[in-house]
Scaffold this motif. Structure first.
Motif, PDB file in Angstrom:
ATOM      1  N   VAL A  24       0.837  -1.212   0.000  1.00  9.92           N
ATOM      2  CA  VAL A  24       0.000   0.000   0.000  1.00  9.92           C
ATOM      3  C   VAL A  24       0.868   1.258   0.000  1.00  9.92           C
ATOM      4  O   VAL A  24       0.581   2.231  -0.710  1.00  9.92           O
ATOM      5  N   VAL A  25       1.961   1.243   0.789  1.00  8.23           N
ATOM      6  CA  VAL A  25       2.853   2.417   0.842  1.00  8.23           C
ATOM      7  C   VAL A  25       3.481   2.671  -0.527  1.00  8.23           C
ATOM      8  O   VAL A  25       3.577   3.823  -0.986  1.00  8.23           O
ATOM      9  N   VAL A  27       2.289   1.882  -3.477  1.00 14.86           N
ATOM     10  CA  VAL A  27       1.263   2.395  -4.396  1.00 14.86           C
ATOM     11  C   VAL A  27       0.966   3.869  -4.095  1.00 14.86           C
ATOM     12  O   VAL A  27       0.872   4.704  -5.015  1.00 14.86           O
ATOM     13  N   LEU A  28       0.829   4.207  -2.803  1.00 19.14           N
ATOM     14  CA  LEU A  28       0.542   5.602  -2.433  1.00 19.14           C
ATOM     15  C   LEU A  28       1.701   6.522  -2.835  1.00 19.14           C
ATOM     16  O   LEU A  28       1.491   7.644  -3.294  1.00 19.14           O
ATOM     17  N   SER A  31       1.567   7.314  -6.337  1.00 19.81           N
ATOM     18  CA  SER A  31       0.378   8.112  -6.680  1.00 19.81           C
ATOM     19  C   SER A  31       0.537   9.586  -6.329  1.00 19.81           C
ATOM     20  O   SER A  31      -0.374  10.378  -6.594  1.00 19.81           O
ATOM     21  N   VAL A  32       1.668   9.950  -5.725  1.00 20.76           N
ATOM     22  CA  VAL A  32       1.861  11.335  -5.279  1.00 20.76           C
ATOM     23  C   VAL A  32       1.645  12.363  -6.397  1.00 20.76           C
ATOM     24  O   VAL A  32       0.952  13.374  -6.196  1.00 20.76           O
ATOM     25  N   LEU A  35      -2.152  12.667  -7.033  1.00 23.24           N
ATOM     26  CA  LEU A  35      -2.832  13.235  -5.856  1.00 23.24           C
ATOM     27  C   LEU A  35      -2.506  14.718  -5.715  1.00 23.24           C
ATOM     28  O   LEU A  35      -3.353  15.518  -5.296  1.00 23.24           O
ATOM     29  N   PHE A 372      -5.666  -3.399  -5.084  1.00 20.91           N
ATOM     30  CA  PHE A 372      -5.149  -2.048  -4.877  1.00 20.91           C
ATOM     31  C   PHE A 372      -3.801  -1.855  -5.574  1.00 20.91           C
ATOM     32  O   PHE A 372      -3.496  -0.767  -6.077  1.00 20.91           O
ATOM     33  N   SER A 373      -3.003  -2.922  -5.629  1.00 18.86           N
ATOM     34  CA  SER A 373      -1.668  -2.809  -6.241  1.00 18.86           C
ATOM     35  C   SER A 373      -1.762  -2.469  -7.726  1.00 18.86           C
ATOM     36  O   SER A 373      -0.823  -1.917  -8.300  1.00 18.86           O
TER      37      SER A 373
END
Length: 548
Positions: A24-25, A27-28, A31-32, A35, A372-373
């Motif tokens: 999850v980290v 992927v986030l 996504s920066v 976002l 999610f990945s």
């Protein structure tokens, strides 16, 4: 069914929260940039936004829509028809056409655009050939390519292989029984194509067309050189000429909406449609046309190959013959070294991240984390200039904070660590091209038997030992394939590199752009030829992939 069983199996296993959190980290983190674009919209646009909306925005929308419509339509024509011909008929040079029709992918859009501008210039080869064969003086007939129609044509002949590859792959694996039944019922070849082959191949063709449209929206170098204002050129102008990052972000957000519209359209046309292959079916049998018809089909296949590869290559060779002495120097070899180093580091980073995401999602044993990945690969659907803006804005804020903190706490004066450095550029490449390495690696992972991992685990091997001694050796083809595709894409990438490259670092693509911008177009040929030569490698890889 298999996907459903796999999902159910994952949902009944004990979830590994460590690997879930790691996935999850990652992927986030990737996504920066996206976002950032979303959150910065709440800050409002820059001072020029009102002027842009009132006087310029309609032009950006009209030009982008025109390029997508005309360029996409021509790419369909150039891609689908040759794919059907080489899959269905026997013709001269058939084996050559099968791989040669992919060759335009080796030439970036902006290089093809430069080549056509020179080819049809007043002193270009077209004028010389016209004067030689017709006796009309050079300059008497001029084909103006520097307009939206010329740009749409250039983009279509440069990008049609995306459609060709997906369409040909489908035609080669299409069930022969349906077409044989049509033949037995007396259907003509044209009816078989329009009423059976084409409707069945529509989802595959739409997938290829989607990639073409994404590349058209991502284009900067060709549109800038031809003087056609699009969203991408407007984002550059807002950032550099107007110095209004907020306005760039608003334009990037509108471009994202444009892309989202295309994604939804592509998903909508795929609804309730799928592929069904029966392994027992034989492959499509080739038809032997008459001799005259064979040469007619040969001529049809030569059209996209000539316009997409042979003319741009000829123009580059023509220019390089006259300009190589001015370009070939120690700085040129240094530029090749920088380009290859950037591409190699990006390829290594992308395959490492892709491997971590694929196996992190598996080891997490969570169906939700696995789903999610997949979000991490969406960066390929976002234009490079949008990702660059999404990296620049938070990078600038972090850099300013670090400079102030080090000054206040340690009395150290440091420069920026993200913006204008390799860190920011490699991160942006990873966001943009992760999907290019992810898909080949994932396809290789799917071919591995789960019993291999289970047997290693029962023998007491740790995850890292299984990775080193089992997974990596078995996945080497997928890893090399993914790395090669990223390497070439990074070598060709222009808008993202222009915005984020470190000061003083010059790559092959930015040097070719610099020469063309300075009206030294002939000198752009040599760096362009290096990009083209390297770009042929993934064409060979793609052709082998289709034939499997």
């Amino acid at each position: 069914m298999l996907k459903s069983q796999s999902t159910n199996r994952l949902s009944h296993q004990h979830i590994d929260f460590g690997w879930s959190a790691t996935t999850v980290v990652i992927v986030l983190f990737l996504s920066v940039p996206i976002l950032t674009i979303l959150f910065k919209l709440f800050d409002g646009p820059g001072e020029s936004w009102g002027h842009i909306v009132k006087h310029l925005l309609a032009g950006y929308v009209a030009n982008s829509t025109f390029l997508v419509g005309v360029g996409g339509g021509l790419a369909l024509l150039f891609g689908v028809v040759p794919a059907w011909i080489v899959s269905r008929y026997t013709l001269p040079m058939q084996r050559t056409f099968e791989w040669a029709l992919i060759l335009p992918l080796a030439i970036p859009n902006y290089l093809t655009a430069y080549a056509y501008a020179g080819f049809f210039d007043y002193s270009g080869p077209f004028q010389m050939f016209t004067a030689l064969f017709t006796g009309v003086a050079a300059g008497g007939q001029h084909v103006d390519m520097m307009n939206p129609l010329g740009l749409a044509f250039v983009l279509s002949v440069s990008l049609y292989p995306y459609v060709y590859v997906t369409a040909r792959s489908f035609f080669l694996n299409q069930s022969a029984s349906q077409l044989n039944a049509a033949v037995l019922m007396g259907a003509r070849e044209s009816s078989i194509f329009w009423r059976i082959a084409l409707p069945l191949a529509r989802p595959a063709i739409a997938g290829g067309l989607f990639l073409v449209l994404m590349e058209i929206l991502n284009d900067y170098g060709a549109a800038y050189y031809y003087g056609v204002s699009t969203f991408t050129t407007a984002i550059f102008r807002s950032w550099f000429a107007l110095e209004e990052p907020d306005t760039s972000i608003y334009l990037a957000a509108l471009l994202c909406l444009f892309v989202l519209g295309l994604i939804l359209l592509e998903r909508f046309q795929r609804r309730r449609k799928g592929y069904t292959f029966r392994p027992s079916d034989s492959r499509l049998a080739r038809v032997q046309p008459t001799r005259g018809r064979q040469w007619l089909l040969w001529a049809v296949c030569m059209i996209p190959l000539t316009f997409g590869f042979l003319i741009p290559l000829f123009q580059m060779l023509y220019w390089s013959y006259f300009s190589y002495a001015n370009v070939l120097s120690s700085a040129f070899w240094e530029m090749i070294g920088y380009s290859f180093l950037l591409a190699s580091l990006s390829a290594l980073l992308c395959i490492c991240i892709a491997y971590m995401l694929i196996y992190g999602a598996r080891w997490s044993k969570s169906a939700n984390v696995n789903l999610f990945s997949r979000l991490a690969v969406l960066g390929y659907a976002v234009p490079g200039v949008v990702i660059a803006v999404g990296v620049l804005v938070p990078g600038l804020a972090i850099d300013k904070w670090l400079v102030t903190m080090f000054k206040n706490q340690f009395d150290w004066s440091i420069g920026f660590l993200i913006n204008g450095t390799l860190i920011g550029l490699l991160f942006a490449y990873s966001v943009r091209f992760l999907a290019v390495s992810f898909n080949p690696i994932e396809a290789s992972v799917r071919r591995l038997s789960p019993s291999l991992g289970e047997a290693s685990r029962l023998l007491g091997a740790s995850k890292w030992r299984r990775t080193k001694e089992v997974n990596l050796p078995l996945l080497k083809n997928g890893l090399w394939g993914g790395a090669l595709l990223v390497f070439v894409d990074v070598l060709k990438e222009l808008p993202l590199t222009l915005l984020l490259k470190p000061y003083g670092v010059i790559t092959l693509s930015t040097k070719a752009y610099e020469y063309a911008s300075d009206e030294r177009i002939a000198e752009s040929a040599l760096p362009s030829l290096v990009i083209i030569a390297v770009g042929v490698l993934p064409v060979i890889f793609l052709n082998k992939l289709i034939q499997k």
